[in-house]
Design an enzyme around this catalytic site. Structure first.
Site, mmCIF file in Angstrom:
data_model
loop_
_atom_site.group_PDB
_atom_site.id
_atom_site.type_symbol
_atom_site.label_atom_id
_atom_site.label_comp_id
_atom_site.label_asym_id
_atom_site.label_seq_id
_atom_site.Cartn_x
_atom_site.Cartn_y
_atom_site.Cartn_z
ATOM 1 N N ASP A 214 1.206 39.779 -27.211
ATOM 2 C CA ASP A 214 -0.081 40.520 -27.061
ATOM 3 C C ASP A 214 0.031 41.542 -28.335
ATOM 4 O OD1 ASP A 214 -2.624 41.787 -26.315
ATOM 5 O OD2 ASP A 214 -1.921 42.393 -24.444
ATOM 6 N N LYS B 150 -2.256 41.954 -30.537
ATOM 7 C CA LYS B 150 -3.659 42.459 -30.781
ATOM 8 C C LYS B 150 -3.815 42.896 -32.464
ATOM 9 C CE LYS B 150 -5.154 44.092 -26.562
ATOM 10 N NZ LYS B 150 -3.866 44.085 -25.683
ATOM 11 N N ASP C 10 -6.203 43.440 -38.710
ATOM 12 C CA ASP C 10 -6.270 43.699 -40.082
ATOM 13 C C ASP C 10 -6.702 42.683 -40.995
ATOM 14 O OD1 ASP C 10 -5.565 45.326 -42.459
ATOM 15 O OD2 ASP C 10 -3.772 46.081 -41.418
HETATM 16 O O1 6AU Z 1 -2.408 45.280 -15.518
HETATM 17 P P1 6AU Z 1 -1.931 46.568 -16.364
HETATM 18 O O2 6AU Z 1 -3.142 47.288 -16.599
HETATM 19 O O3 6AU Z 1 -0.743 47.056 -16.045
HETATM 20 O O4 6AU Z 1 -1.612 45.570 -17.726
HETATM 21 C C1 6AU Z 1 -2.530 45.067 -18.529
HETATM 22 C C2 6AU Z 1 -2.172 44.320 -19.618
HETATM 23 C C3 6AU Z 1 -1.692 45.244 -20.648
HETATM 24 C C4 6AU Z 1 -2.678 45.356 -21.548
HETATM 25 O O5 6AU Z 1 -2.337 45.729 -22.937
HETATM 26 C C5 6AU Z 1 -3.517 44.096 -21.578
HETATM 27 O O6 6AU Z 1 -3.375 43.693 -20.336
HETATM 28 N N1 6AU Z 1 -5.030 44.187 -21.804
HETATM 29 C C6 6AU Z 1 -5.707 43.607 -22.676
HETATM 30 C C7 6AU Z 1 -4.965 42.425 -23.527
HETATM 31 C C8 6AU Z 1 -4.270 41.430 -22.683
HETATM 32 O O7 6AU Z 1 -5.316 42.095 -24.563
HETATM 33 C C9 6AU Z 1 -6.696 43.794 -23.264
HETATM 34 C C10 6AU Z 1 -7.694 44.405 -22.328
HETATM 35 O O8 6AU Z 1 -8.792 44.632 -22.742
HETATM 36 N N2 6AU Z 1 -7.053 45.203 -21.296
HETATM 37 C C11 6AU Z 1 -5.858 45.025 -21.167
HETATM 38 O O9 6AU Z 1 -5.492 45.678 -19.980
HETATM 39 O O10 6AU Z 1 -0.521 44.679 -21.318
#
Ligand code: 6AU
Length: 452
Positions: free
Chosen positions: A294, A296, A299
């Site tokens: 992940d 992200k 750039d």
């Molecule tokens: O269930 P959580 O909140 O502990 O973890 C959610 C995971 C984290 C975030 O970096 C990621 O999902 N995430 C992402 C991703 C996957 O791209 C995008 C987003 O909008 N929200 C989010 O939580 O690793």
């Protein structure tokens, strides 16, 4: 010309409709099952059917005939031969948004095309066909259908202004068969009760099953992901956002049977080494899950390429999937090459995110065009060919103190038609991660089945 009733009775002998208990694609238990394909093996009946279908169109002007693949193709061909109205063929291959021609044959913009369908249920495949035919500049007004299962499809299309001419409704069929002693009273009651109670399938935008989605995929990673989902009956991606590699390996081992992929943020691992990746890959191979970084990326393409292939993490060497923003435009995504599946960030889960409707729709437009993009992270529905990955999923919390917003698996499957749920703290933060992963696996799969 043969009358409808005689035609039906002769067709019935070919086994085009069966009575019993059948589980439909939607999961609904149906007391009958219809398959009109055997008609193509009887030249006599196919020819009679074409006459009956053409008779319904005698007052309609049309310059082309097009069958919805595959079952209606022989019917449309027979109609074309009998009426001398030219046939065009719609391909069934995935809507690849690229240059692929979807309609074969000779036609001119503005021509009126009649569509032919064997059975109408939800109207979904007809709507898809209409969209593609209209995209080529043709006009669709009339649709001929052999059998209406009376599950809302005809009404849906008519509400959109199309004229649906149906040869039989399922009730007609039941009545005819009953009158000729092919069905008894109790079978008729059962079928009519089923038709009365049930089965208006969700029409607005029916979600596709994983099997249907699989057919739309061109990328090896998206295919693999769906195949794993189907074989392990899970749509869970575990986000192992912890600092120590030993802990990630231990968790991967514990939860590996419940997931389709482990998602990492490599840059939060304090002791990241090549050996860690090597060990994680071994667990992934043994437990049949993919590795999802992940990162992200956000750039210009040149920098992203260096971040992807170089540095400490050498992501390109091990990640099956990566996340990338689309902020730098289409070409910035092409640098990831074709081997890794790219998941774009179309919409975020956090409070106050800038990924509004406008941003999201542009992100989806770009994602649909670039061949290495397999889907998007988002909190709303996507076009069917893209896979939807939804983070912000938790069974007990509604948010955290840093802006994260959580939903339940049921909500994201019913409201967004998600394909994969991403769960972080709900699993690695649980007292018993192994049990928690099993629970999310079960809940995710249950929600998928319920909303199909
Ligand atoms: O269930 P959580 O909140 O502990 O973890 C959610 C995971 C984290 C975030 O970096 C990621 O999902 N995430 C992402 C991703 C996957 O791209 C995008 C987003 O909008 N929200 C989010 O939580 O690793």
């Amino acid at each position: 010309m043969i009358n409808k009733e005689k035609f039906l009775l002769k067709s019935y002998e070919l086994g085009i409709i069966k009575f019993g208990e059948f589980t439909l694609k939607s999961g609904i238990l149906s007391p009958f099952y219809v398959d009109l394909r055997p008609l193509a093996s009887s030249p006599e009946l196919l020819s009679e059917l074409s006459q009956l279908l053409l008779a319904m169109l005698k007052d309609c002007r049309h310059e082309l005939i097009c069958g919805v693949p595959y079952a209606a193709l022989p019917m449309a061909t027979a109609m074309s031969l009998a009426s001398k109205v030219p046939l065009i063929i719609k391909r069934k291959e995935s809507k690849n948004y690229g240059t692929k021609k979807m309609l074969e044959g000779i036609f001119k913009e503005g021509q009126r095309c009649v569509l032919v369908e064997d059975v109408i249920t939800s109207g979904k495949s007809l709507l898809e066909t209409i969209e593609e035919v209209e995209k080529e500049g043709l006009k669709v007004k009339d649709i001929v259908v052999v059998l209406d299962r009376q599950q809302g499809g005809k009404e849906l299309l008519e509400s959109k202004g199309y004229h649906v001419h149906t040869l039989f409704s399922i009730e007609n069929v039941i009545d005819i068969l009953y009158n000729h002693d092919f069905l008894n009273q109790s079978q008729v009651v059962k079928i009519k009760d089923f038709l009365k109670e049930k089965p208006t399938v969700q029409l607005s935008a029916p979600r596709l099953t994983y099997e249907e989605k699989l057919k739309l995929q061109n990328h090896s990673v998206s295919k693999k992901l769906i195949e794993i989902a189907l074989s392990k009956k899970t749509n869970l991606i575990a986000s192992l956002d912890t600092h120590k590699s030993a802990e990630i390996l231990k968790l991967a081992h514990q939860i590996g049977d419940s997931i389709v992929a482990v998602k990492l943020h490599s840059d939060i691992i304090s002791d990241f080494t090549e050996n860690f990746i090597h060990e994680l890959k071994e667990i992934a191979a043994a437990k049949n899950f993919l590795l999802f970084e992940d990162r992200k990326f956000g750039d210009i393409g040149n920098t992203q390429h260096m971040q992807f292939t170089g540095g400490i993490y050498k992501i390109s060497e091990w990640a099956d999937l990566i996340t990338s923003h689309v902020i730098a435009g289409e070409e910035s995504l092409q640098v990831f090459g074709e081997k890794t599946g790219v998941v774009t960030i179309a919409e975020m889960s956090s409070k106050g995110t800038l990924t509004d409707e406008n941003y999201k729709s542009k992100a989806i437009e770009i994602s649909s065009k670039v061949s290495n993009v397999i889907g998007c992270v988002a909190q709303s529905k996507l076009p069917s060919a893209l896979l939807l990955f939804t983070p912000g999923v938790n069974l007990t919390e509604s948010g955290d103190s840093k802006g994260q917003q959580f939903n339940t698996p049921e909500k994201v499957f019913s409201d967004y038609h998600t394909d994969f749920i991403i769960v972080g703290r709900g699993i690695y933060g649980a007292k018993n991660p192994e049990e928690a992963a099993k629970k999310y696996k079960e809940e995710g799969w249950k929600a998928y089945l319920k909303n199909c």
